[in-house]
Structures are given as C-alpha cells and as structure tokens.
Enzyme design. Structure first.
Site, mmCIF file in Angstrom:
data_model
loop_
_atom_site.group_PDB
_atom_site.id
_atom_site.type_symbol
_atom_site.label_atom_id
_atom_site.label_comp_id
_atom_site.label_asym_id
_atom_site.label_seq_id
_atom_site.Cartn_x
_atom_site.Cartn_y
_atom_site.Cartn_z
ATOM 1 N N LYS A 1 12.849 34.618 -4.748
ATOM 2 C CA LYS A 1 13.960 34.403 -5.670
ATOM 3 C C LYS A 1 14.906 33.306 -5.213
ATOM 4 C CE LYS A 1 14.188 38.797 -8.163
ATOM 5 N NZ LYS A 1 12.844 39.249 -7.861
ATOM 6 N N GLU B 1 24.752 36.775 -6.607
ATOM 7 C CA GLU B 1 25.096 35.925 -7.731
ATOM 8 C C GLU B 1 26.042 36.672 -8.661
ATOM 9 O OE1 GLU B 1 21.195 35.156 -9.220
ATOM 10 O OE2 GLU B 1 21.112 36.995 -10.413
ATOM 11 N N GLU C 1 12.199 34.403 -17.331
ATOM 12 C CA GLU C 1 13.151 35.403 -17.806
ATOM 13 C C GLU C 1 14.583 34.885 -17.693
ATOM 14 O OE1 GLU C 1 12.448 39.307 -16.367
ATOM 15 O OE2 GLU C 1 10.270 39.137 -16.533
ATOM 16 N N GLU D 1 14.345 34.825 -13.341
ATOM 17 C CA GLU D 1 13.171 34.695 -12.484
ATOM 18 C C GLU D 1 11.985 34.250 -13.324
ATOM 19 O OE1 GLU D 1 12.196 38.449 -10.757
ATOM 20 O OE2 GLU D 1 11.990 39.467 -12.679
ATOM 21 N N ASN E 1 7.923 35.181 -13.747
ATOM 22 C CA ASN E 1 6.822 36.068 -13.395
ATOM 23 C C ASN E 1 5.508 35.325 -13.558
ATOM 24 O OD1 ASN E 1 7.813 38.792 -12.670
ATOM 25 N ND2 ASN E 1 8.823 38.627 -14.659
ATOM 26 N N ARG F 1 2.352 35.995 -13.777
ATOM 27 C CA ARG F 1 1.228 36.869 -14.100
ATOM 28 C C ARG F 1 1.224 37.159 -15.599
ATOM 29 N NH1 ARG F 1 5.290 40.044 -11.823
ATOM 30 N NH2 ARG F 1 6.074 41.713 -13.174
ATOM 31 N N PHE G 1 16.645 59.301 -17.877
ATOM 32 C CA PHE G 1 15.881 58.508 -18.844
ATOM 33 C C PHE G 1 14.420 58.333 -18.446
ATOM 34 C CE2 PHE G 1 20.288 56.894 -19.315
ATOM 35 C CZ PHE G 1 20.512 57.356 -20.601
#
Length: 460
Positions: free
Chosen positions: A123, A207, A282, A295, A297, A299, A355
């Site tokens: 990251k 951040e 994202e 970030e 991804n 994949r 949840f």
C-alpha cells in the site's frame, strides 16, 4: 442441488466459439490455482473456449464442486491454505505433472506480472506510484509510521479522524479509525499486532479518514501492448467490517464526466505499472463527488460478474487472451452500460451477530434460484457440501440483471425469496431486508450504511 451456471447478461461481446478457440489455441490446458466459486467460474469460461482444466485442491476439498467440474484434479496438501493452495512448490509440481500450459515448467501465468502484483500489493509503494500517475490521493504520510509517538504526531498534522492501516493489508484486517490521540496510540498498537499476525508484515501507514464515504471501484482491462480500458464502475459501499456485502453496477452516484475521470485515472495507474490483465482500482468518494485512490487489486474480483452483466464481456476470456499476448478486442468506445446489475454475497454467517459471524456445517438442503430469468449464481458448493472452518464461508454470489435499477432489484427480491439453504445459518434475512430498505432503494448509501440503518445491529 447445485446450479453453477455462467450467464453473461447484456450483449455478448466476445468472439464466436470458432474465433475464440483460434485466438486461445496455445492454451490447451490451464491449471487453476484457486478453489470454490472463483475456480468454478474460470472453469466455465474454459469449457466454452474448448480449453481443458486442472483443479488443485486440499484434502478437505477432495469432493468439492470445482474438482468435479475440471477435467483433472490434483491434491496439493492438507486443509490449511499455507500447506495447500498457497504452497507454491506443490502448485508448480501439479503444473509439471499435468502438463498444464507448460513445457519443461515454462509456465505462462494468467494474470498481471509479478512486478505489477508486488507494486500494487504494497500500500505504501502503490500510493507513491499512484501519485506519479497523477491519481487523486487521500492526504496522508508518504512512508512508514515509525512508532506510536510518530503516529500521534502525524495524526495531528493530517487532522483527525485518521485511518491507520497495514501496508500489506486486505480484507479489513490491520485497519482502524482514530478520532483522538489515545485512539491513535491504541489503533497503531492493535493494527500493528494484527498485521504481523495476518500478513507477516507489520509496517503501518496513516492517512486522512474520509468520513461517511462511498466505496466505488473501476474495473480495468489491459494487454501486453500498452492498451488499457475501463469497464465502468461498481458501487461497493454496503460493507461490514470493511468487507463488501452487496455491490451494484453502475453506481447511482456517478455521472458520465465523473465516470470518465475515474476511468482515465484508473487506466493511467495501470499503465504506470505496465499492467497486462484484469484489475480493479478502488476509490473512496466523498459527498461532493471527489474521489481518492484507495488501492489496486491485481486479481479477478469477487464482484466481477456485475460488470460482465452490464457490458457483456467475459472478463476471464479477456484475461486468457491477454496472457497469450493478444491485443485487446475492444476500444473504449465499444464498452457499453447496458442495464443494471446487483450482486449479493450469500454467506454462511449469522447476520444477527455483528452483521455476520461465520457458521460452519453441512448443507443438508440447497437449491439456488437459477431457474429465475435474469439470475446468475456463481457458487462453488452443492447440496451436501461442507462449509469448513478453514476457508471463507461464502456460499454463492447471487447476481441479478435488469434493464434498469428497479428491475434488477425486483429480480433480486424474488431470487432471495426463492433461495433454499438448510444446515447452516446464512445471511439471506439481512440481504433481503437491505434490498427493500428505503435508503438503499433510493441509492442513498455509504460505507456507514449498516451501522446507520441498523444502529443496534440487525434484528430481523
């Protein structure tokens, strides 16, 4: 009863079967180094393309659906993932033993290059690269947080609230929000411990925390010739513990100009790392439609089916073509938004506990609602399957499509009402409640949706 059927809704924009087979003829056999629904998903595209498949599995997965769908199946170790699915020596031995896309272990990896994966998997490094590519960045510290005192100092410079998270993190692990100095110290300590335990890498970054944001991502598709496309956005704001629950494409919040700007920044980042496969960039988006890099991804994302539904593009097929070295079949003007699509992640979880707390057991009765028109079920299980403590408790990705958002929602309601699952606790009651809830139906959502709508937890 299992019905793992690949249905690409919308206009089918891939080649004819003959053209596809010719384009991919070098890959006569592909080994799929994964399990569950995603392995089944890849197998379905390979079958359509006339490519033989090899499934790898752990001892616990010896009777799983992906091993039955594949042409061959190889056991690569005991149940724990680090001894089987993440055991590279065992995976490479399976490639050699089966002759999958290999000659003297000259393996072609279907996916981005190792350099791209490494660059975007860290990251801290990915933020530096994104900044060079002129992608919008969340204000923060460009480097590793040294210790708790340094964390507090940086937090005061950035301004609370702040997000403290693991550089190598993912899936919501090693990530905490701090609103004051005490929380910054505690969050740093706890996140660092969790990062070391989960990823073997305890480097932390800090951040600005974007309060009440939306989580919107852009699907990109790239080849080895420097071409990159964006396949429109997915809204992934309905989350619990930083993990997605319901996704939709497109987003009600994104207008054409915003979509273009997000897509251009996403592809600029992909080109910066010479990306050559399918990937997802994202973003966090605030109430004023400002978007910030989160970030990338590297994949095939869990939620890729909703993009396939609104574009008609088989993303797995395109990954295979890219790995072969073909140029992209499309230009940006070829990419449509045709209709609307939702994905509900059906989990073996108890939605009444935070949840969703995992539930394990055997599926005594299992009937997917795939008989309903405009429904796609991507699953890796069937009646009699065991939901194991070793793996993610996902049962199915339930996907619906409609010519507009309300039609896709109406189909989802019908599909959830028709789903039959007995033997494990599942989260369908929560999913069913959300898709008819007033704020969700209106598109008034954010990553704080669940705790806002259900402040005392989901009661049913």
């Amino acid at each position: 009863m299992a019905a793992t059927v690949l249905r690409l809704r919308g206009p089918l924009r891939f080649c004819s079967a003959q053209g596809v087979r010719s384009a991919c003829q070098v890959f006569e056999k592909i080994l799929i180094a994964n399990r569950g629904e995603i392995a089944c998903r890849v197998i379905h595209s390979c079958k359509r393309l006339g490519i033989k498949t090899v499934a790898v599995h752990s001892e616990a997965d010896s009777l799983s659906l992906h091993t039955r769908l594949a042409d061959e199946a190889i056991c690569v170790g005991p149940a724990p993932t680090n001894q089987s699915y993440l055991n590279m020596d065992a995976i490479l031995k399976a490639v050699k033993d089966t002759g999958a896309q290999a000659a003297d272990i000259g393996v072609e990896f279907i996916g981005p290059s190792s350099d791209s994966i490494k660059a975007m998997g860290d990251k801290i490094e990915s933020k530096r690269i994104a900044s060079k590519a002129k992608v919008n960045m969340i204000p923060g510290h460009d480097g590793v947080v040294e210790d708790a005192d340094h964390c507090v100092k940086l937090a005061n410079e950035i301004g609370y609230p702040v997000m403290i998270k693991a550089s190598a993190g993912g899936g919501g692990k090693g990530m905490r929000i701090a609103w004051d100095d005490k929380e910054a110290r505690d969050s740093y300590r706890l996140s660092k411990q969790e990062a070391a335990s989960s990823f073997g890498d305890d480097r932390m970054l800090i951040e600005k925390y974007i309060d009440n944001p939306r989580h919107i991502e852009m699907q990109v598709l790239c080849d080895k010739h420097g071409n990159a496309l964006w396949l429109n956005e997915r809204e992934c704001s309905i989350q619990r513990r930083n993990q997605k629950v319901i996704e939709e494409a497109p987003s009600t919040f994104v207008d054409p100009d915003m979509r273009r700007r997000m897509g251009e920044q996403a592809t600029a980042l992909a080109k910066q790392v010479q990306y050559s496969s399918a990937g997802t960039v994202e973003f966090l988006v605030d109430s004023q439609k400002n978007f910030y890099f989160l970030e990338m991804n590297t994949r095939l994302q869990v939620e890729h089916p909703i993009t396939e539904c609104i574009t008609g593009i088989d993303i797995v097929h395109q990954m295979i073509r890219s790995a072969k070295g073909h140029k992209l079949l499309y230009s940006q003007s070829d990419i449509p938004i045709d209709g609307w699509s939702f994905e509900c992640r059906v989990y073996a979880e108890d939605p009444y506990k935070s949840f969703g707390m995992p539930s394990i057991g055997r599926l005594e009765k299992y009937i997917e609602p795939s008989h309903i028109d405009q429904v796609r079920c991507d699953s890796g299980i069937q009646e009699g399957s065991e939901i194991s403590v070793y793996y993610d408790p996902m049962i199915c990705k339930l996907v619906t499509y409609g010519s507009n958002r309300q039609e896709a929602l109406d189909v989802m309601v019908k599909a959830l009402d028709s789903y039959v699952i007995k033997g494990v606790t599942h989260n369908i009651p929560l999913l069913r409640d959300i898709v008819t809830e007033e704020r969700f139906v209106a598109g008034n959502i954010s990553t704080n949706y669940l705790p806002t709508v259900y402040p005392d937890g989901f009661k049913g």
